[in-house]
Design a protein around this motif. Structure first.
Motif, PDB file in Angstrom:
ATOM      1  N   UNK A   2       0.840  -1.202   0.000  1.00  0.00           N
ATOM      2  CA  UNK A   2       0.000   0.000   0.000  1.00  0.00           C
ATOM      3  C   UNK A   2       0.875   1.252   0.000  1.00  0.00           C
ATOM      4  N   UNK A   3       0.600   2.154  -0.945  1.00  0.00           N
ATOM      5  CA  UNK A   3       1.402   3.376  -1.039  1.00  0.00           C
ATOM      6  C   UNK A   3       0.784   4.473  -0.171  1.00  0.00           C
ATOM      7  N   UNK A   4       1.601   5.259   0.496  1.00  0.00           N
ATOM      8  CA  UNK A   4       1.055   6.361   1.293  1.00  0.00           C
ATOM      9  C   UNK A   4       0.467   7.453   0.398  1.00  0.00           C
ATOM     10  N   UNK A   5      -0.593   8.068   0.874  1.00  0.00           N
ATOM     11  CA  UNK A   5      -1.181   9.179   0.092  1.00  0.00           C
ATOM     12  C   UNK A   5      -1.150  10.502   0.850  1.00  0.00           C
ATOM     13  N   UNK A   6      -1.223  10.434   2.195  1.00  0.00           N
ATOM     14  CA  UNK A   6      -1.324  11.685   2.956  1.00  0.00           C
ATOM     15  C   UNK A   6      -0.493  11.634   4.238  1.00  0.00           C
ATOM     16  N   UNK A   7      -0.230  12.830   4.726  1.00  0.00           N
ATOM     17  CA  UNK A   7       0.489  12.995   5.982  1.00  0.00           C
ATOM     18  C   UNK A   7      -0.423  13.766   6.932  1.00  0.00           C
ATOM     19  N   UNK A   8      -0.684  13.185   8.082  1.00  0.00           N
ATOM     20  CA  UNK A   8      -1.550  13.845   9.063  1.00  0.00           C
ATOM     21  C   UNK A   8      -0.713  14.222  10.286  1.00  0.00           C
ATOM     22  N   UNK A   9      -0.777  15.491  10.680  1.00  0.00           N
ATOM     23  CA  UNK A   9      -0.118  15.888  11.925  1.00  0.00           C
ATOM     24  C   UNK A   9      -1.153  16.538  12.838  1.00  0.00           C
ATOM     25  N   UNK A  10      -1.014  16.264  14.118  1.00  0.00           N
ATOM     26  CA  UNK A  10      -1.933  16.842  15.109  1.00  0.00           C
ATOM     27  C   UNK A  10      -1.105  17.316  16.304  1.00  0.00           C
ATOM     28  N   UNK A  34      -0.032   3.714   8.029  1.00  0.00           N
ATOM     29  CA  UNK A  34       1.177   3.020   7.566  1.00  0.00           C
ATOM     30  C   UNK A  34       2.375   3.240   8.498  1.00  0.00           C
ATOM     31  N   UNK A  35       2.473   4.417   9.057  1.00  0.00           N
ATOM     32  CA  UNK A  35       3.579   4.688   9.984  1.00  0.00           C
ATOM     33  C   UNK A  35       3.154   5.803  10.922  1.00  0.00           C
ATOM     34  N   UNK A  36       3.578   5.704  12.148  1.00  0.00           N
ATOM     35  CA  UNK A  36       3.084   6.660  13.140  1.00  0.00           C
ATOM     36  C   UNK A  36       4.175   6.938  14.171  1.00  0.00           C
ATOM     37  N   UNK A  37       4.309   8.189  14.545  1.00  0.00           N
ATOM     38  CA  UNK A  37       5.220   8.532  15.628  1.00  0.00           C
ATOM     39  C   UNK A  37       4.511   9.534  16.524  1.00  0.00           C
ATOM     40  N   UNK A  45       0.577  17.074  23.268  1.00  0.00           N
ATOM     41  CA  UNK A  45       0.509  15.838  22.493  1.00  0.00           C
ATOM     42  C   UNK A  45       0.856  16.192  21.048  1.00  0.00           C
ATOM     43  N   UNK A  46       1.726  15.405  20.457  1.00  0.00           N
ATOM     44  CA  UNK A  46       2.038  15.641  19.041  1.00  0.00           C
ATOM     45  C   UNK A  46       2.160  14.297  18.319  1.00  0.00           C
ATOM     46  N   UNK A  47       1.541  14.238  17.144  1.00  0.00           N
ATOM     47  CA  UNK A  47       1.558  12.964  16.413  1.00  0.00           C
ATOM     48  C   UNK A  47       1.719  13.233  14.926  1.00  0.00           C
ATOM     49  N   UNK A  48       2.443  12.334  14.298  1.00  0.00           N
ATOM     50  CA  UNK A  48       2.588  12.402  12.842  1.00  0.00           C
ATOM     51  C   UNK A  48       2.258  11.005  12.300  1.00  0.00           C
ATOM     52  N   UNK A  49       1.313  10.986  11.340  1.00  0.00           N
ATOM     53  CA  UNK A  49       0.843   9.696  10.821  1.00  0.00           C
ATOM     54  C   UNK A  49       0.920   9.715   9.293  1.00  0.00           C
ATOM     55  N   UNK A  50       1.481   8.672   8.745  1.00  0.00           N
ATOM     56  CA  UNK A  50       1.460   8.517   7.285  1.00  0.00           C
ATOM     57  C   UNK A  50       0.342   7.536   6.968  1.00  0.00           C
ATOM     58  N   UNK A  51      -0.588   7.957   6.097  1.00  0.00           N
ATOM     59  CA  UNK A  51      -1.786   7.146   5.847  1.00  0.00           C
ATOM     60  C   UNK A  51      -2.001   6.920   4.350  1.00  0.00           C
ATOM     61  N   UNK A  52      -2.770   5.892   4.081  1.00  0.00           N
ATOM     62  CA  UNK A  52      -3.248   5.672   2.710  1.00  0.00           C
ATOM     63  C   UNK A  52      -4.764   5.862   2.756  1.00  0.00           C
ATOM     64  N   UNK A  53      -5.254   6.893   2.077  1.00  0.00           N
ATOM     65  CA  UNK A  53      -6.691   7.177   2.080  1.00  0.00           C
ATOM     66  C   UNK A  53      -7.317   6.634   0.793  1.00  0.00           C
TER      67      UNK A  53
END
Lengths: 186, 459
Positions: A2-10, A34-37, A45-53
């Motif tokens: 699965x290829x990543x499509x978006x980057x979500x940061x909160x 796909x990947x999360x830190x 709180x800080x999060x970065x998530x690589x997702x496939x939408x």
């Protein structure tokens, strides 16, 4: 794969249940994580998530949903995923540590020296308590770097500011801290 | 990334607790240098050492920089010279020692071991000549060290060799009067000598080894002491048991051993030679915070040598071995705790204070690495009495199936209670009294062979 499509940061004030809420919204949208830190820096709180939408996802609606569930005051960003420059060929990973008195500009001084020699920060943790700073970074260095000179320059930059700065190959820390350590894992 | 706390814990071991790679020792087989012509033999030895070890110092510096770990000494261990120079006489063997000294200087190492032999079953004419050559060879060279194996569990004790070496030690001290007999600090007499020991003065490249091998000696008494102190501070003496201390020592030994293996393997790869072993031996220096005695004090033995000292040392030695064995499959050499009196300021102080005697030291050597190490005794002690002291120590090794050794310095012109200092890492100490000197001469003068113990019949 699965290829990543978006980057979500909160980023938001830390509270219980953020990850549960976030993941619920993403699951309802059919997203794959796909990947999360994630970490908490001081109270944030800080999060970065690589997702496939899914291709038909309306990202504006998704952003709004995420914002609503996390609450006011949160920073939510959903950006298209872009590929970075490829990793340095045959690069070695080193651990940079700095410990001592905090002084203005020290992070800049150290990071500039690394950047000048073609190095790249891949992980960085820096904390200041009272007047003391503690910095730990994982750095990628090209094989051609003049290690001696870089170590001397870093030590010198640290001494000027009242800090001890060291640059040591990461395998030392793997060897002394991990039960499983194999030569071939280089 | 590895946790920041773990990273700083590792850094603290080097920065504040005196952990270092004590020695990188290149073992080198010199059997292919043998020649009936002395000039030819010496030329071949010099050429081989320069060829194999020419890059040792530079490569070690590179690894040192890469990991930010201090490597204190670079050394060479060669095949037993009594075999390499077979057929040559006493004077020729002195020349060979001088060649080794010169070659070691050329490649930038501070000590070269192996100017000795394996004589546990008998003395060849060359081995005999080599023992005769030691007073001159060791007192006229700077870097040459000698390790001689006089006993094994399988063969028993060669008392002819022990007696000859007792006299050779006495003569070596006399020949080096100007330096208070310091040349004796470069001579180790062994039972069950390991073939891969990287530590001087006893390092010898055994006959079963490959042509060139990197062996590593790591130390770190300061790290173990601080780990135990932290444990006591955290848990409190009420809750803590000796088993907890053993666990803490094991964990510390694990981490230290890993450092040694990392350095050794990388260096061997750079030099394109085989990696041999890592020897985790807690080897003290006269520096405060780098002492076996301080570890024992932390464990509750206030006066080293007092009752309990042997048990505490046994616990320490065993836990070091267990931690090392779990960390690496390439643990070898001596791997345990050294108790070199002169090189350990706390042990030297205990000797000066009277709590640590020669007899108690001997008891302690039955449970730790090596033996009566860097022990200064009165200069008038006869060769036969020195031989008898050595015979006792060899018997402990032979019967207990372990390595034991002696490095005894009869200091010329000094009596029991006097003080001698060799400076630097070799330290200083009071001269220990030898009880009833001379009363044992009849026993050792029987010479011959002490037969192998029953434990040798294992097949």
């Amino acid at each position: 794969m699965t290829e990543p499509t978006h980057l979500l940061t909160v980023h938001t004030l830390d509270q219980r249940g953020i990850i549960a809420n976030l993941s619920e919204v993403m699951e309802l949208q059919g997203a794959r994580l796909l990947e999360l830190s994630q970490t908490v820096v001081r109270d944030y709180f800080t999060i970065i998530i690589i997702v496939a939408l899914p291709p038909d996802t309306n990202t504006e609606t998704l952003s709004a949903q995420l914002h609503r569930i996390i609450g006011p005051g949160a920073a939510v960003n959903l950006l298209p995923y872009q590929t970075s420059h490829p990793p340095l060929p045959d690069s070695d990973r080193y651990i940079l540590t700095a410990l001592g008195d905090d002084s203005p500009g020290i992070v800049h001084d150290i990071s500039s020296l690394i950047a000048e020699r073609g190095g790249n920060f891949v992980d960085l943790d820096c904390r200041v308590a009272a007047t003391r700073i503690r910095l730990v970074a994982e750095i990628e260095l090209p094989p051609t770097v003049a290690l001696d000179q870089l170590q001397i320059d870093l030590e010198h930059a640290g001494q000027t500011a009242g800090l001890q700065v060291r640059l040591q190959h990461q395998r030392l820390f793997q060897a002394t801290n991990q039960v499983l350590f194999r030569r071939i894992s280089r | 990334m590895i946790r920041g706390d773990a990273i700083f814990e590792t850094i603290r071991m080097f920065q504040e607790e005196n952990l270092d790679v004590r020695t990188v020792t290149l073992g080198l087989n010199l059997d292919d240098c043998s020649s009936p012509s002395l000039p030819h033999l010496c030329a071949k030895i010099r050429a081989k050492i320069n060829r194999a070890a020419g890059d040792l110092v530079r490569a070690t510096r590179e690894v040192e920089r890469r990991y930010g770990i201090p490597v204190v000494n670079r050394r060479l261990a060669v095949s037993p010279i009594a075999s390499v120079a077979a057929g040559h006489g006493r004077d020729a063997l002195v020349q060979v020692a001088k060649t080794l000294d010169q070659a070691a200087a050329e490649v930038g190492v501070d000590l070269i071991g192996g100017c000795g032999g394996l004589v546990h079953k008998g003395l060849t004419p060359t081995a005999k000549a080599l023992i005769d050559s030691l007073p001159e060879a060791l007192s006229t060279t700077q870097r040459v060290c000698s390790g001689i194996n006089v006993a094994t569990t399988r063969a028993g004790i060669n008392m002819d060799a022990v007696l000859a070496l007792g006299q050779a030690i006495r003569d070596t001290a006399e020949a080096d009067q100007a330096h208070h007999g310091f040349a004796c600090a470069k001579l180790v007499v062994f039972a069950n000598m390991p073939e891969d020991n990287p530590f001087m003065a006893g390092a010898t490249h055994g006959p079963g080894e490959a042509d060139a091998v990197i062996n590593i000696g790591v130390s770190g008494p300061g790290v173990v002491k601080r780990a135990l102190q932290r444990l006591i501070e955290q848990v409190g003496t009420e809750q803590l048991t000796l088993a907890d201390m053993a666990e803490e020592i094991k964990l510390t030994a694990f981490r230290i051993t890993r450092v040694g293996e990392l350095i050794g393997r990388e260096l061997a790869e750079k030099l394109n030679v085989q990696f041999g072993i890592v020897d985790l031996s807690l080897a003290p220096t006269p520096q405060v915070g780098d002492s076996i005695g301080e570890i024992l004090q932390t464990m509750g033995i206030a006066a080293i040598g007092a009752p309990g000292s042997t048990a505490a040392l046994a616990l320490l030695n065993d836990a070091v071995k267990k931690g090392g064995a779990f960390a690496s499959s390439s643990v070898g050499g001596l791997s345990g705790a050294f108790i070199p009196v002169m090189e350990d300021a706390t042990l030297a102080a205990a000797a000066a204070g009277g709590s640590l005697t020669l007899e108690k030291l001997e008891a302690m050597t039955s449970v730790c690495s090596v033996g009566l190490d860097m022990v200064a005794i009165p200069g008038v002690t006869s060769g036969a009495t020195i031989a008898a002291i050595m015979a006792d120590e060899m018997a402990i090794g032979v019967v207990n199936n372990k390595t034991t050794a002696t490095r005894i310095i009869p200091v010329p012109g000094k009596a029991a209670g006097d003080h001698v200092s060799f400076g630097g890492l070799f330290g200083a100490s009071v001269i220990l009294p030898v009880r009833c000197p001379g009363d044992n001469d009849a026993f050792v003068r029987f010479a011959g062979h002490i037969p192998a113990p029953l434990q040798s019949l294992r097949n």
